[in-house]
Design a protein around this motif. Structure first.
Motif, PDB file in Angstrom:
ATOM      1  N   ASP A   1       0.834  -1.208   0.000  1.00  0.00           N
ATOM      2  CA  ASP A   1       0.000   0.000   0.000  1.00  0.00           C
ATOM      3  C   ASP A   1       0.864   1.251   0.000  1.00  0.00           C
ATOM      4  OD1 ASP A   1      -2.168  -1.628  -0.002  1.00  0.00           O
ATOM      5  OD2 ASP A   1      -2.635  -1.383   2.131  1.00  0.00           O
ATOM      6  N   GLU A   2       1.968   1.195   0.779  1.00  0.00           N
ATOM      7  CA  GLU A   2       2.870   2.353   0.837  1.00  0.00           C
ATOM      8  C   GLU A   2       3.548   2.565  -0.514  1.00  0.00           C
ATOM      9  OE1 GLU A   2       5.075   2.741   4.547  1.00  0.00           O
ATOM     10  OE2 GLU A   2       6.773   3.445   3.371  1.00  0.00           O
ATOM     11  N   LEU A   3       3.923   1.442  -1.130  1.00  0.00           N
ATOM     12  CA  LEU A   3       4.572   1.523  -2.444  1.00  0.00           C
ATOM     13  C   LEU A   3       3.629   2.110  -3.493  1.00  0.00           C
ATOM     14  CD1 LEU A   3       7.440   0.618  -3.201  1.00  0.00           C
ATOM     15  CD2 LEU A   3       6.437  -1.407  -4.237  1.00  0.00           C
ATOM     16  N   ASN A   4       2.340   1.798  -3.333  1.00  0.00           N
ATOM     17  CA  ASN A   4       1.347   2.332  -4.273  1.00  0.00           C
ATOM     18  C   ASN A   4       1.197   3.845  -4.155  1.00  0.00           C
ATOM     19  OD1 ASN A   4       0.797  -0.105  -5.409  1.00  0.00           O
ATOM     20  ND2 ASN A   4      -0.994  -0.545  -4.140  1.00  0.00           N
TER      21      ASN A   4
ATOM     22  N   LEU B   1      -2.036  13.734  -8.188  1.00  0.00           N
ATOM     23  CA  LEU B   1      -1.720  13.499  -6.767  1.00  0.00           C
ATOM     24  C   LEU B   1      -0.345  14.056  -6.426  1.00  0.00           C
ATOM     25  CD1 LEU B   1      -2.991   9.815  -6.291  1.00  0.00           C
ATOM     26  CD2 LEU B   1      -3.949  11.859  -5.222  1.00  0.00           C
ATOM     27  N   LEU B   2       0.599  13.881  -7.366  1.00  0.00           N
ATOM     28  CA  LEU B   2       1.966  14.382  -7.154  1.00  0.00           C
ATOM     29  C   LEU B   2       1.962  15.911  -7.078  1.00  0.00           C
ATOM     30  CD1 LEU B   2       5.033  13.978  -7.018  1.00  0.00           C
ATOM     31  CD2 LEU B   2       5.074  13.828  -9.499  1.00  0.00           C
ATOM     32  N   LYS B   3       1.205  16.532  -7.991  1.00  0.00           N
ATOM     33  CA  LYS B   3       1.137  18.007  -8.013  1.00  0.00           C
ATOM     34  C   LYS B   3       0.552  18.551  -6.719  1.00  0.00           C
ATOM     35  CE  LYS B   3      -1.062  18.808 -11.909  1.00  0.00           C
ATOM     36  NZ  LYS B   3      -1.665  19.578 -13.006  1.00  0.00           N
TER      37      LYS B   3
ATOM     38  N   LYS C   1      -0.046  14.869  -2.515  1.00  0.00           N
ATOM     39  CA  LYS C   1      -0.747  13.813  -1.764  1.00  0.00           C
ATOM     40  C   LYS C   1      -0.132  12.434  -2.013  1.00  0.00           C
ATOM     41  CE  LYS C   1      -5.142  16.230  -1.663  1.00  0.00           C
ATOM     42  NZ  LYS C   1      -6.458  16.354  -2.320  1.00  0.00           N
ATOM     43  N   VAL C   2       1.178  12.386  -2.114  1.00  0.00           N
ATOM     44  CA  VAL C   2       1.873  11.106  -2.278  1.00  0.00           C
ATOM     45  C   VAL C   2       2.929  10.968  -1.186  1.00  0.00           C
ATOM     46  CG1 VAL C   2       1.524  10.850  -4.770  1.00  0.00           C
ATOM     47  CG2 VAL C   2       3.487  12.143  -3.934  1.00  0.00           C
TER      48      VAL C   2
END
Lengths: 177, 69
Positions: free
Chosen positions: A171-174, B34-36, B39-40
């Motif tokens: 999940d973290e990798l995702n 999400l990257l922008k 939220k990652v």
């Protein structure tokens, strides 16, 4: 169908046969009119205390329930194993359900061991309950089979924990792009 | 999170569409979005390198560290 899927399906068939034999055997032993030899082979404690013929109907009914309890725990563990097999065939190796089933199988196997030890004690108490005062027996016995059952139980708990860690890592990798 | 992603600013400066950048670096538009928005949990070096290559910039132009956040 992959090799592992085929093996899981074979395992499922074996488990279903074992469940049927175990529950069928339980009823056969206690209720078939010519089954006392089987009971005595299956439960040597009963033959040590005079055999099935020496039991009154109340003792027989209680004996059936006492010997049924560990079997039900084992059957439930096997049903969970069937559920786990279905999840694995569906490709849900690192699913929440697979993790739960694995952990539950481990827990129910431990319960099975506990009930197996307890059922022998209760069976001895039951078989001697009509004895004169001072001749009631109490025994606690632990066999190597009981301890050996703890090995797959602990393995299931460990595999369940490993699946939980693997799932959280996936999940973290995702969440990394 | 004290790391700020300045990708949207850089895209605007370079007049590059998110869709084109996503296609170049080989991720979905949803993941780029999400990257922008930050939220990652992380960015792969390969993704970062592909973004820098396409936008002709340095990683420091995309990511900023703010202690007070």
């Amino acid at each position: 169908m992959t090799k592992i899927d085929r093996n899981i399906r074979i395992l499922k068939s074996i488990v279903i046969i074992m469940i049927v034999l175990m529950l069928g055997g339980q009823f056969w032993y206690w209720f078939a009119p010519f089954s006392s030899d089987f009971v005595e082979t299956s439960h040597p404690i009963i033959s040590q205390y005079g055999g099935l013929e020496s039991l009154d109907p109340q003792q027989s009914a209680l004996g059936f329930l006492i010997t049924l309890a560990p079997k039900l725990a084992l059957v439930w563990a096997m049903i969970l194993l069937l559920k786990l097999s279905n999840a694995l065939i569906a490709g849900k190796w690192f699913d929440q359900d697979s993790e739960n089933h694995c952990t539950q199988i481990g827990r129910w196997l431990i319960i099975f061991v506990g009930l197996t030890i307890l059922h022998r004690t209760l069976l001895v108490l039951l078989l001697t309950m009509n004895n004169p005062e001072g001749e009631h027996h109490f025994s606690v016995s632990v066999s190597t089979n009981d301890l050996m059952t703890l090995v797959p139980a602990l393995l299931c708990l460990i595999i369940g924990h490993m699946v939980r860690i693997a799932r959280s890592q996936r999940d973290e990798l995702n969440e990394i792009v | 999170m004290p790391i700020i992603v300045r990708l949207d600013v850089l895209l605007a400066k370079r007049k590059v569409k998110s869709k084109d950048l996503a296609a170049h670096i080989g991720i979905t538009e949803a993941n780029l979005s999400l990257l922008k928005s930050g939220k990652v949990k992380g960015v792969r070096f390969a993704t970062l390198a592909a973004i820098c290559e396409y936008l002709e910039c340095q990683p420091g132009d995309i990511l900023e560290y703010h202690e007070d956040l």
